[in-house]
Structure formats: C-alpha cells, structure tokens
Design an enzyme around this catalytic site. Structure first.
Site, short mmCIF file in Angstrom:
data_model
loop_
_atom_site.label_atom_id
_atom_site.label_comp_id
_atom_site.label_asym_id
_atom_site.label_seq_id
_atom_site.Cartn_x
_atom_site.Cartn_y
_atom_site.Cartn_z
N HIS A 69 -6.06 -1.86 11.26
CA HIS A 69 -5.36 -2.01 9.97
C HIS A 69 -5.75 -0.85 9.06
O HIS A 69 -6.94 -0.57 8.86
CB HIS A 69 -5.72 -3.36 9.33
CG HIS A 69 -5.12 -4.51 10.08
ND1 HIS A 69 -5.80 -5.66 10.37
CD2 HIS A 69 -3.86 -4.67 10.59
CE1 HIS A 69 -5.00 -6.48 11.05
NE2 HIS A 69 -3.83 -5.90 11.19
N ALA A 70 -4.73 -0.23 8.50
CA ALA A 70 -4.91 1.04 7.83
C ALA A 70 -5.86 1.02 6.63
O ALA A 70 -6.66 1.93 6.45
CB ALA A 70 -3.54 1.57 7.39
N ARG A 71 -5.78 -0.03 5.81
CA ARG A 71 -6.53 -0.01 4.55
C ARG A 71 -7.98 -0.45 4.68
O ARG A 71 -8.73 -0.39 3.70
CB ARG A 71 -5.82 -0.88 3.52
CG ARG A 71 -5.71 -2.36 3.91
CD ARG A 71 -4.78 -3.08 2.95
NE ARG A 71 -4.55 -4.47 3.33
CZ ARG A 71 -3.74 -5.30 2.66
NH1 ARG A 71 -3.09 -4.86 1.59
NH2 ARG A 71 -3.57 -6.53 3.05
N GLU A 72 -8.39 -0.86 5.86
CA GLU A 72 -9.75 -1.38 6.05
C GLU A 72 -10.68 -0.21 6.37
O GLU A 72 -11.19 -0.07 7.48
CB GLU A 72 -9.71 -2.44 7.16
CG GLU A 72 -8.77 -3.60 6.78
CD GLU A 72 -8.37 -4.52 7.94
OE1 GLU A 72 -8.87 -4.35 9.05
OE2 GLU A 72 -7.53 -5.43 7.70
N ARG A 90 -1.19 -1.52 5.33
CA ARG A 90 -1.88 -2.23 6.41
C ARG A 90 -1.34 -1.90 7.81
O ARG A 90 -2.08 -1.76 8.77
CB ARG A 90 -1.72 -3.74 6.16
CG ARG A 90 -2.06 -4.65 7.32
CD ARG A 90 -1.90 -6.11 6.89
NE ARG A 90 -1.93 -7.06 7.99
CZ ARG A 90 -3.04 -7.67 8.41
NH1 ARG A 90 -4.21 -7.36 7.89
NH2 ARG A 90 -2.98 -8.56 9.38
N ASN A 132 -2.00 -5.88 14.97
CA ASN A 132 -2.78 -7.02 15.45
C ASN A 132 -1.97 -8.31 15.52
O ASN A 132 -2.52 -9.40 15.59
CB ASN A 132 -4.04 -7.22 14.60
CG ASN A 132 -5.17 -7.83 15.41
OD1 ASN A 132 -5.29 -7.55 16.62
ND2 ASN A 132 -5.98 -8.68 14.78
N ARG A 133 -0.65 -8.16 15.52
CA ARG A 133 0.25 -9.27 15.82
C ARG A 133 1.18 -8.88 16.95
O ARG A 133 2.10 -9.60 17.28
CB ARG A 133 1.10 -9.64 14.58
CG ARG A 133 0.33 -10.12 13.37
CD ARG A 133 -0.31 -11.48 13.58
NE ARG A 133 -1.02 -11.96 12.39
CZ ARG A 133 -2.25 -11.57 12.03
NH1 ARG A 133 -2.92 -10.71 12.78
NH2 ARG A 133 -2.79 -12.06 10.93
N HIS A 140 -12.63 -4.93 11.83
CA HIS A 140 -11.77 -5.05 10.64
C HIS A 140 -12.64 -5.22 9.40
O HIS A 140 -13.86 -5.26 9.48
CB HIS A 140 -10.91 -6.32 10.75
CG HIS A 140 -9.89 -6.33 11.84
ND1 HIS A 140 -8.55 -6.33 11.59
CD2 HIS A 140 -10.01 -6.37 13.19
CE1 HIS A 140 -7.88 -6.37 12.73
NE2 HIS A 140 -8.75 -6.40 13.72
N SER A 141 -11.98 -5.36 8.25
CA SER A 141 -12.64 -5.83 7.05
C SER A 141 -11.59 -6.61 6.27
O SER A 141 -10.39 -6.43 6.52
CB SER A 141 -13.19 -4.68 6.21
OG SER A 141 -12.15 -4.01 5.53
N TYR A 142 -11.89 -7.42 5.28
CA TYR A 142 -13.21 -7.81 4.87
C TYR A 142 -13.36 -9.31 5.02
O TYR A 142 -12.36 -9.97 5.30
CB TYR A 142 -13.43 -7.42 3.37
CG TYR A 142 -12.47 -8.08 2.41
CD1 TYR A 142 -12.80 -9.27 1.75
CD2 TYR A 142 -11.22 -7.52 2.16
CE1 TYR A 142 -11.91 -9.87 0.87
CE2 TYR A 142 -10.32 -8.14 1.28
CZ TYR A 142 -10.67 -9.30 0.64
OH TYR A 142 -9.77 -9.91 -0.21
N TYR A 148 -7.59 -18.73 10.25
CA TYR A 148 -6.26 -19.33 10.35
C TYR A 148 -5.72 -19.01 11.74
O TYR A 148 -6.13 -18.04 12.36
CB TYR A 148 -5.31 -18.75 9.29
CG TYR A 148 -5.45 -17.25 9.11
CD1 TYR A 148 -5.00 -16.36 10.08
CD2 TYR A 148 -6.09 -16.72 7.99
CE1 TYR A 148 -5.16 -14.99 9.93
CE2 TYR A 148 -6.26 -15.34 7.83
CZ TYR A 148 -5.79 -14.49 8.82
OH TYR A 148 -5.96 -13.14 8.68
N GLU A 201 -15.16 -8.87 11.00
CA GLU A 201 -14.61 -8.62 9.66
C GLU A 201 -15.82 -8.21 8.84
O GLU A 201 -16.67 -9.04 8.50
CB GLU A 201 -13.99 -9.89 9.07
CG GLU A 201 -12.75 -10.39 9.78
CD GLU A 201 -11.47 -9.67 9.38
OE1 GLU A 201 -11.52 -8.76 8.53
OE2 GLU A 201 -10.42 -10.04 9.92
N1 ARG Z 1 -7.83 -10.60 9.68
C1 ARG Z 1 -7.56 -10.35 11.07
C2 ARG Z 1 -6.05 -10.25 11.29
O1 ARG Z 1 -5.31 -10.86 10.56
C3 ARG Z 1 -8.15 -11.43 11.90
C4 ARG Z 1 -8.08 -11.22 13.36
C5 ARG Z 1 -8.56 -12.41 14.11
N2 ARG Z 1 -7.93 -12.44 15.38
C6 ARG Z 1 -6.64 -12.74 15.55
N3 ARG Z 1 -6.18 -12.66 16.77
N4 ARG Z 1 -5.87 -13.10 14.57
O2 ARG Z 1 -5.60 -9.54 12.15
ZN ZN Z 2 -7.68 -6.20 9.77
#
Ligand code: ARG
Ligand code: ZN
Length: 415
Positions: A175-178, A233, A250-251, A303-305, A355, A377
């Site tokens: 993620h870009a802003r982290e 992001r 990351n999705r 990642h952060s945060y 989540y 994180e």
């Molecule tokens: N903040 C991260 C995200 O949204 C959490 C990653 C946790 N792992 C996941 N597969 N969602 O990408």
């Molecule tokens: Zn992230």
C-alpha cells in the site's frame, strides 16, 4: 533567491501536488448499530478518506474508525456526529501541517538514509548500490515491471550455496501511503548485511536460508505518494470505461477473491480489481512465489498502521488448520518486539482481529502451502497514522527486527 523560489513554485504547480490544508483526522467510536449506519451514510454523501479500517464497508460496531475529512465538510461532519451522540476524538488537527512535520527538516543531504522516508529514485539507486557492494551475500533480480513500467527488483540475501536453500519471502510497500513499510525492508537488508558474521542468529539464518526482500511492491503508488498525493493507497493502473485509477493490490490475490471486505467499485480504496491478479504487481509477486513454492517456507508482508501481527485467515472466520502454531509464533514474535521499547502488538487471525477481507496476499500464500504467513501492521495506533514521524523510523525498525528474527528462527528450527 527569487528565481529559485519561482522555480520551486513552478515545479510544485507542474507536479500538481495535493494539499491538505485544514483537513482533520477524526477517530469515531461507534457503540450502537445506528452509529455504524450513520458512518456508512456519511461515507456515501461526502468524500471521506478512511484510514482505519480502509473503507466504510469494513466498519463495524465497537471499532475505532479513523477518517480524514476535507476542510469544507468539517462543520457538517462534526455537527452530524455530535447530534447522534457519537464519540469523536481529533487525531490530527491539520493534516497539511502533519504532512510537513513528518520529515525532520534538519539540513539534510539529499541522499538515501535509513532514518528517512526515501523516494523511489533513492530506493532504486540504493537497491543498485547495496547489491553491487555486497555481492557475496546479496543478489538482485527483476521479477517484472509495474503498470507504469518501473522494475520490481527483488533482493536475495544469503550465503551463496551450490544447493538450493529454503527461503523466506518478505515484501513491503504493497500500500502506497504506508511509508514506514518500505523503510523497514531497507532497514532489514542493512541489518542483515551488517550483522552477518557478528550476530549468531543472523549468521546462521543467512547460512542456512535465503531471505527474499521486495523493498517496494507497489512502486507506482509509492512514487505517486511522493510526487502527487501523499494519501494514495492503491496501484496506478487505468482502464477505459472508468476514470478511477488503481486497485487495492491486497484485495487482488486469489483467496476468496472479492467475496468479503473488498469492493467491485473501481473508485473504492479497497477495489479488488477487474479480475484475480489484474494488477501486474500482484501477478509478478504471485508468479515468483508460485515458481519457488517448494523452497519458500515463510511469507511476510509489511503494512502500517495499528500494531498488529496478523495471520490467516482474512477471507473467512474459519481458522487455519495450523492456527495454534501460527498464534504461538505470533505471540512469541510480539513479545520479542515488545521487549525493546514496550510497544504492544495484538496478534490473531485477520478476520476476527480486524475485519474479514478477501484477496490478500497472506491468505493466498498460506493456501498455496506457505504455512508461516504473517501480515505486520507497524506503528503507530493512530496518533500519527500514516504520517509516522521520521524520528520513529529507527525504533520501529529495531523492534520489528526482533519480531522478524523470532519468526525466522522458528521457521529455521522447524524446516
Ligand atoms: N490492513 C490490511 C489490508 O487491508 C490488512 C491485511 C490483513 N490481511 C488480509 N488478507 N486482509 O490489506
Ligand atoms: Zn496496508
């Protein structure tokens, strides 16, 4: 002097940099179902940037919700939330000041530094120099190019060996802003090289295993946060038919893709992409890990945060078959991290700890067979959020080293 100032202004105008004057970051505490509904309605009617969780869809009851609100909506948001008796805390009074304050503006050589947030140009030349000056312990390979054509260079740390060694894969900057994330990968490489031969654990790790480090996964996005919009992001991919740019890398992995905690709206910050691995950066990483899956024993993604150490699953509340071992190692790593400066981390499976969200690289790697799959994180818990001051780079990286070394040593002992 005047000419310089003018040139500076022209450069800024050309770069078209987004400014955040008067914007605030609030922390909301929804304790009723109605509060959750209100937050989601608010997100529909005005543009709110969700910092944590990263989108309105991910909001649920009793969760801290950190949002960035544009100056023009401040009064309206404040009144709206107070009328509905929701607790609001101001995390950041003026976002532009926080952005400006992030760098310690001591007269600084414009060179690469481990205690600064280096832009992509600096990271790129750092990659070139560090890998050429330590050729006995480090090598580099390009695993593909980004959407905008930048090379994704993977560093391999480890003593040269004639036989193939088991390995750990770690990426930063998905993620870009982290920004603290790429800073950690750079720190890790430096520490590995400088403590090899002096620190028994690092020496043994690099003798027996290889560590692959991808210092910045989402290079285009990272570059964009330095040049245009600090709060970006996603990736920077475009597609005809939508004016919105990028998907959440990351999705975008093949793990319950786009079923929960992700959006199929290209304008969303958690857009899952048009298809699995539509984002070339995700595909390049997935291809590399697939090709090397027989040797990759652990996958770490930074990642952060929020100060969390997460492990599968995020796409389901079901626990991994290896849940208890993953939890035990995470707790050991968090304890090691805390031993240095007392920083507290929470560990647990992602779905229940933060989540549910599908399409993450951690879940994907785990299901591919990489048992030890962890998402960090890093600092902090919201005081600065993505704008963690440079003065915290060193302590953050030092304590995180202890957690990463703890995991690495466990993996090494259980090969
Ligand atoms: N903040 C991260 C995200 O949204 C959490 C990653 C946790 N792992 C996941 N597969 N969602 O990408
Ligand atoms: Zn992230």
């Amino acid at each position: 002097m005047k000419v310089l100032l003018l040139l500076g202004l022209v450069a800024v105008a050309l770069a078209d940099i987004t400014r955040f004057e008067g914007e605030k970051v609030f922390r909301l505490k929804p304790v009723l179902d109605e509060h959750v509904t209100l937050i989601k309605e608010l997100a529909k009617s005005i543009e709110v940037d969700f910092w944590s969780p990263e989108s309105a869809e991910l909001v649920s009851i009793d969760m801290d919700v950190d949002i960035r609100v544009p100056a023009m909506y401040l009064d309206m948001v404040f009144t709206f939330l107070q009328q509905n008796d929701m607790k609001i805390e101001v995390l950041i009074e003026d976002l532009q000041s926080a952005v400006d304050a992030q760098a310690d503006n001591k007269p600084s050589p414009r060179a690469h530094s481990y205690t600064k947030y280096n832009n992509w140009d600096k990271v790129e030349s750092w990659i070139a120099s560090i890998s050429s000056s330590n050729s006995d312990l480090i090598s580099k390979q390009v695993i593909g190019n980004t959407y905008e054509g930048r090379p994704m260079t993977l560093l391999k740390l480890g003593r040269k060996s004639s036989s193939t060694k088991p390995a750990i894969f770690m990426d930063c900057g998905i993620h870009a802003r982290e920004w603290i994330s790429p800073a950690f990968c750079q720190w890790f490489v430096k520490e590995a090289l400088s403590t090899y031969g002096r620190d028994a654990q690092m020496t043994s790790l690099l003798d027996e295993m290889d560590v692959f480090v991808l210092p910045v996964l989402n290079v285009d996005g990272y570059d964009y946060t330095h040049k245009s919009n600090r709060m970006w992001r996603k990736t920077r991919s475009r597609r005809s038919g939508s004016s919105c740019v990028g998907a959440d890398p990351n999705r975008n992995f093949d793990a319950g893709w786009c079923t929960v905690g992700a959006s199929n709206n290209p304008c969303s910050d958690i857009f899952c992409g048009y298809k699995i691995e539509s984002e070339i950066e995700a595909k390049n990483v997935a291809d590399f890990i697939r090709r090397n899956k027989s040797i990759i024993k652990a996958y770490l993604t930074v990642h952060s945060y929020s100060q969390l150490l997460l492990f599968p699953y995020a796409y389901t509340y079901e626990l991994s078959a290896t849940h208890s071992e993953l939890l035990k190692v995470a707790e050991g790593a968090s304890a090691a991290l805390r031993s240095l400066y007392g920083t507290r981390y929470t560990s647990g499976p992602a779905a229940a700890t933060i989540y549910p969200a599908a399409g993450g690289s951690d879940d994907w790697a785990h299901d591919l067979g990489v048992k030890y799959s962890y998402t960090f994180e890093l600092r902090d818990t919201g005081r600065y959020g993505f704008l963690l001051p440079e003065s915290q780079i060193k302590p953050t990286c030092e304590e995180t080293m202890l957690a990463v070394k703890y995991i690495a040593s466990y993996v090494q002992k259980n090969l």
